[in-house]
Motif scaffolding. Structure first.
Motif, short mmCIF file in Angstrom:
data_model
loop_
_atom_site.label_atom_id
_atom_site.label_comp_id
_atom_site.label_asym_id
_atom_site.label_seq_id
_atom_site.Cartn_x
_atom_site.Cartn_y
_atom_site.Cartn_z
N LEU A 23 0.72 -1.09 -0.01
CA LEU A 23 0.08 -0.03 0.14
C LEU A 23 0.86 1.20 -0.15
CD1 LEU A 23 -2.82 -1.05 2.71
CD2 LEU A 23 -3.15 -0.38 -0.11
N VAL A 24 1.97 1.31 0.80
CA VAL A 24 2.70 2.37 0.89
C VAL A 24 3.26 2.67 -0.69
CG1 VAL A 24 4.85 3.37 1.97
CG2 VAL A 24 3.28 2.43 3.40
N SER A 25 3.95 1.51 -1.05
CA SER A 25 4.62 1.77 -2.22
C SER A 25 3.54 2.34 -3.38
CB SER A 25 5.17 0.37 -2.81
OG SER A 25 5.92 0.75 -4.02
N GLY A 26 2.30 1.52 -3.38
CA GLY A 26 1.31 2.24 -4.51
C GLY A 26 0.71 3.55 -4.14
N LEU A 27 0.58 3.88 -3.09
CA LEU A 27 0.36 5.16 -2.79
C LEU A 27 1.57 6.05 -3.25
CD1 LEU A 27 -1.47 4.90 0.42
CD2 LEU A 27 -2.66 5.63 -1.52
N GLN A 28 2.78 5.90 -2.89
CA GLN A 28 3.84 6.78 -3.30
C GLN A 28 3.91 6.87 -4.91
OE1 GLN A 28 7.86 7.10 -1.52
NE2 GLN A 28 8.19 5.61 -3.09
N GLU A 29 3.57 5.92 -5.56
CA GLU A 29 3.43 5.82 -7.05
C GLU A 29 2.30 6.94 -7.49
OE1 GLU A 29 5.08 4.65 -9.57
OE2 GLU A 29 6.52 3.88 -7.97
N LYS A 51 -8.19 4.70 -3.55
CA LYS A 51 -9.28 3.99 -4.28
C LYS A 51 -8.44 3.24 -5.63
CE LYS A 51 -13.59 6.42 -3.47
NZ LYS A 51 -14.76 7.53 -3.98
N LYS A 52 -7.74 4.10 -6.21
CA LYS A 52 -7.14 3.59 -7.36
C LYS A 52 -5.93 2.52 -6.93
CE LYS A 52 -3.84 4.92 -11.14
NZ LYS A 52 -3.23 5.92 -11.69
N VAL A 53 -5.38 2.56 -5.84
CA VAL A 53 -4.38 1.57 -5.49
C VAL A 53 -5.08 0.36 -4.93
CG1 VAL A 53 -2.51 0.99 -3.82
CG2 VAL A 53 -2.72 3.35 -5.04
N HIS A 54 -5.98 0.74 -4.09
CA HIS A 54 -6.89 -0.25 -3.63
C HIS A 54 -7.27 -1.48 -4.87
CE1 HIS A 54 -10.41 -2.63 -2.16
NE2 HIS A 54 -9.69 -2.66 -0.92
#
Length: 367
Positions: free
Chosen positions: A295-301, A358-361
C-alpha cells in the motif's frame, strides 16, 4: 507530493528556521564562556528555557538531542537516582522503543519491570495500574499518545492515582504536545518532547520535570545544571522555544479523521485500527491479506506519502509490537498503514488521498 507521515517527522516551519538562522549568526558563543559573546548566548538560552517552562507548566527544562535521549534520561536517570526507595517500575507493552529499551536495560541492572497490557482501545486500564502499584514502585512511565494508533492514555487520571505516593510519573508526550493538552493541575513529574514532531528541527528535544532530580546519563563538563553535559546548542534551544510558541492544535484534524473513517468503512477488507477516541492527527488502518509495504509503495506512485507504522520500526519486517498488543486479527496484522496530519496538511490533500487510495486498492484487488 502529498506528505501524510507527520508522526514520523514534520517539515520545519519558516519561522522556526528563521529563528535558528538568526541565533546561529548572532548568538554563536558558548553559553558557558565568561566573555560578552558567551553571556549573550547564555541570556538567549535562559530566555528560551523560561518561555518553555511557562508553556509546559514545568519547573526545570533540560535541552537534549531528542525524544530518545529524553526518555532514556527520564527513565534510567530517575531509576538510578531513587533506587534507594525501591526498584519497581510500571509501564505498558505499547510504549516507544526508546522507553522499552530503557526498561530492558534497567531490568538487566536488577530493577523489576511491570508491563501493563493495553485494552482494545489501545490504552491501559486504570484498575490494572492500581493493582500493580507497590510501596517500592518508584516510577510509572506511560506515553500520552501512541505513535502508531493515536490511542490516548488517561495521564491526568494516572497522576491523580499517584498523588500522595512516592511514585513519580514520566510521560512521553512526543506525539501529543501541540495536539492534545495536558491538564496543568495534573502534570506528570517528567515530560518528554521532540521538536521535529512539531515542525521544529531534528536533533532537539526536551526533558521537563518538577519535583524530581534524575541522575545524568551523559557526563562531562556539567552543563545544564549537571543534568546533561555537553555544550548546549543555543540556536536549537531558541528554535524549540519558537516552535512551542507558535504551535496550535488544528480543529480540522478532527473533521479529516472523521471523513477518512467514513471513507474506509466503505471497503469490506479495510479495518480501522485507531480507536474512536484516539488523537485526531493519527489514523491507522489495515488491509486484509496485503502487506502494508505494498500500500505504501502504491500510494507513493500516486504521490502520496504514508508509512506502515512507527518510523523507528517500519523497516523492521516483524509485526509491530503495538499491533500485536492490540490482538489484531492475523489476516490484517501485516497490512497496517498510518496516516498522520501536520500543519501543512489541507483539505485537498485529504481528497487526493481518497482518490489515490481507491485507485491503489483497485489495482491490488485486480479490479
Amino acid at each position: 507530493m502529498i506528505y501524510l507521515d507527520n508522526s514520523a517527522t514534520t517539515k520545519p516551519k519558516k519561522e522556526v528556521l528563521e529563528t535558528f538562522m538568526k541565533a546561529s549568526e548572532h548568538y554563536y558563543g558558548n553559553p558557558a564562556s565568561l566573555h560578552k559573546i558567551g553571556n549573550d548566548a547564555e541570556n538567549l538560552l535562559e530566555s528560551a528555557r523560561k518561555q518553555i517552562a511557562q508553556i509546559l507548566h514545568m519547573d526545570h527544562i533540560v535541552f537534549t538531542s531528542g525524544g530518545t535521549e529524553s526518555n532514556n534520561m527520564a527513565i534510567v536517570g530517575t531509576a538510578e537516582a531513587y533506587a534507594h526507595r525501591g526498584r519497581h517500575i510500571i509501564s505498558s507493552n505499547s510504549e516507544h522503543a526508546s522507553v522499552l529499551k530503557s526498561l530492558d536495560e534497567l531490568e538487566r541492572r536488577g530493577f523489576e519491570i511491570t508491563r501493563l497490557p493495553i485494552n482494545n482501545s489501545g490504552h491501559i486500564e486504570l484498575e490494572d495500574l492500581k493493582n500493580k502499584l507497590r510501596d517500592d514502585t518508584i516510577l510509572v512511565t506511560l506515553m500520552h499518545v501512541n505513535n502508531e494508533t493515536g490511542a490516548v492514555n488517561p495521564i491526568a487520571e494516572v497522576k491523580k492515582i499517584l498523588n500522595g505516593t512516592r511514585t513519580f510519573l514520566h510521560t512521553d508526550a512526543v506525539q501529543s504536545i501541540g495536539k492534545l493538552p495536558l491538564d496543568p493541575a495534573y502534570m506528570p513529574d517528567l515530560l518528554t518532547l521532540s521538536a521535529h514532531k512539531l515542525h521544529g528541527l531534528k536533533g532537539s528535544g526536551i526533558l521537563a520535570f518538577n519535583s524530581v532530580q534524575p541522575e545524568a546519563i551523559i557526563v562531562g563538563g556539567g552543563q545544564e545544571s549537571g543534568y546533561r553535559s555537553g555544550t548546549v546548542p543555543v540556536p536549537l534551544a531558541a528554535a524549540m522555544a519558537k516552535t512551542l510558541r507558535i504551535t496550535q492544535p488544528n480543529p480540522e484534524f478532527t473533521e479529516w479523521n472523521k471523513t477518512l473513517r467514513e471513507f474506509f468503512s466503505s471497503f469490506d477488507d479495510i479495518m480501522v485500527i485507531s480507536p474512536e477516541n484516539a488523537a485526531s492527527h493519527i489514523l491507522s488502518v489495515a488491509m486484509k491479506g496485503v502487506k502494508g509495504e505494498i500500500l505504501v509503495s502504491g500510494l507513493q506512485e500516486e504521490s502520496i506519502i504514508v508509512s506502515t507504522s512507527s518510523a523507528c520500526s517500519s523497516k523492521n519486517k516483524k509485526t509491530s509490537h503495538v499491533i500485536e498488543a492490540l490482538n489484531i486479527s492475523p489476516a490484517y496484522r501485516d497490512g497496517v498503514i498510518r496516516i498522520s496530519f501536520g500543519a501543512f496538511t489541507n483539505q485537498q490533500d485529504i481528497t487526493d488521498f481518497q482518490q489515490a487510495f481507491k485507485k491503489v486498492h483497485g489495482i491490488i484487488k485486480g479490479v
